[in-house]
Scaffold this active site. Structure first.
Site, PDB file in Angstrom:
ATOM      1  N   GLY A  51       0.736  -1.544  -0.060  1.00  0.00           N
ATOM      2  CA  GLY A  51      -0.008  -0.144  -0.342  1.00  0.00           C
ATOM      3  C   GLY A  51       1.219   1.349  -0.014  1.00  0.00           C
ATOM      4  CB  SER A 118       5.117  -2.612  -2.864  1.00  0.00           C
ATOM      5  OG  SER A 118       4.917  -1.298  -2.894  1.00  0.00           O
ATOM      6  CD1 TRP A 119       3.369  -0.255   3.440  1.00  0.00           C
ATOM      7  CD2 TRP A 119       4.808   1.679   3.156  1.00  0.00           C
ATOM      8  NE1 TRP A 119       3.008   0.612   4.577  1.00  0.00           N
ATOM      9  CE2 TRP A 119       4.801   1.021   3.868  1.00  0.00           C
ATOM     10  CE3 TRP A 119       5.282   2.758   2.472  1.00  0.00           C
ATOM     11  CZ2 TRP A 119       4.414   3.148   5.273  1.00  0.00           C
ATOM     12  CZ3 TRP A 119       5.966   3.843   3.173  1.00  0.00           C
ATOM     13  CH2 TRP A 119       6.026   3.701   4.633  1.00  0.00           C
ATOM     14  CG  ASP A 272       7.390  -3.987 -10.080  1.00  0.00           C
ATOM     15  OD1 ASP A 272       6.239  -3.085 -10.308  1.00  0.00           O
ATOM     16  OD2 ASP A 272       7.697  -4.097  -8.770  1.00  0.00           O
ATOM     17  CG  HIS A 300       4.109  -3.611  -7.934  1.00  0.00           C
ATOM     18  ND1 HIS A 300       5.589  -4.210  -7.206  1.00  0.00           N
ATOM     19  CD2 HIS A 300       3.141  -3.732  -7.072  1.00  0.00           C
ATOM     20  CE1 HIS A 300       4.969  -3.236  -6.178  1.00  0.00           C
ATOM     21  NE2 HIS A 300       3.355  -3.545  -5.541  1.00  0.00           N
TER      22      HIS A 300
END
Length: 336
Positions: A51, A118-119, A272, A300
């Site tokens: 996120g 990711s986050w 990605d 991703h």
């Protein structure tokens, strides 16, 4: 150099249910959902979702051998089953790191392996750099470090690959507001009027979903968002992006020596688009001790076949290393 390896296991472990779960009040405003699954006496690993704001899902338990790992999954502030949903006040990177420490203490864990994409890779590094003595190692995927160029790429650069998705995203705003996509989306997303924030949330979430996989996927939840997923994701992401992810400029390069002695695997999809390989490549060059795996046919999402195989391979490699060369043994107090 990136490594290409034969997976020890090619897919996720079977579905499992938590053996414990609960809500932890981390301050006077926020309460976070947590759960544990797998082996209660196993090696602790914590899953850090992306996120920011995406929340966790049952599939996230399945990257880990349930006979070996004690799997901790939780929803970060304001998202998933944590309350209040979509809350931005007292919601910063430092707050999330503090929540992780409170959760670790609450569960009686000495050290844990950090697994995030990711986050989640940002948060894993933020926690590890703040608490290297409580960190056993890292599995990081789709690297995002929260720098301004990465945020600008998300808002503008992805149009070079996904012009149709970006056009839908930009054209949700009136023409006079498109010169400041982040500011004007953020203004709508924090508006209390559902007629303003719900359409903006759906447009933001559809844009991100459209760019997240190598091949198109159907993401129907973004169309209705009865559970508030799209609103929490888009509102919290815009909040973090508008504040530079609450991390100082130049982070984390000057601090990496604090964790370079810890084992780390970096998994990156070659295609990605949300978090392009340039950031993972830079991290791998600054952390030469890390294992760097580039998946040649993936984007991703952690659930694309090549990515999930590489991630399971990473968790299995760490499991085997305990038996083969005691890579982790000096750092796990329960192995002493």
């Amino acid at each position: 150099m990136p490594r290409s390896e034969t997976p020890l296991r090619s897919d996720l472990f079977p579905e499992i249910s938590p053996y414990a779960s609960g809500m932890l009040a981390v301050d006077g405003r926020h309460t976070i959902y947590w759960e544990q699954s797998g082996n209660p006496e196993g090696v602790p690993v914590v899953f850090l979702h992306g996120g920011p704001g995406a929340g966790s899902a049952p599939v996230h338990r399945r990257f880990f051998d349930p006979q070996f790992y004690r799997v901790v999954v939780f929803d970060q502030r304001g998202c998933g089953r944590s309350m209040p949903l979509g809350e931005l006040q007292d919601n910063t990177t430092a707050d999330l790191v503090s929540d992780m420490e409170k959760l670790r203490t609450h569960l009686g864990i000495q050290r844990w392996l950090l697994f995030g994409g990711s986050w989640g890779s940002t948060l894993a590094l933020a926690y590890g750099l703040a608490h290297p003595d409580r960190t056993a190692g890292f599995v990081l995927r789709g690297i995002f470090l929260g720098a301004r160029p990465e945020i600008d790429w998300f808002l503008h650069g992805m149009r070079t690959i996904f012009p149709e998705a970006w056009r839908d995203f930009a054209e949700h705003l009136p023409e006079g507001e498109r010169s400041d996509l982040l500011g004007n989306y953020y203004r709508r997303l924090i508006d209390r009027n559902p007629d303003r924030h719900r359409p903006a949330a759906r447009a933001w979430s559809r844009y991100e979903a459209a760019c997240s996989t190598l091949y198109p996927t159907v993401r129907a939840p973004f169309e209705t968002d009865h559970g508030g997923f799209a609103l929490a994701l888009s509102r919290i992401e815009a909040h973090y992006f508008a504040h530079g992810t609450f991390l100082p400029e130049g982070w984390p390069w000057a601090q990496l020596d604090r964790v370079r002695h810890l084992p780390c695997t970096i998994v990156q999809g070659r295609y990605d688009i949300v978090c392009p390989p340039i950031t993972a490549d830079a991290l791998a060059r600054a952390w030469p001790e890390a294992r760097y795996v580039v998946v040649p046919d993936a984007g991703h999402s952690a659930l694309e076949p090549g990515i999930r195989a590489a991630l399971v391979n990473a968790t299995e490699s760490y499991r085997l290393s305990l038996n083969d060369d005691e890579l982790f043994a000096p750092r796990f107090p329960w192995e002493a």
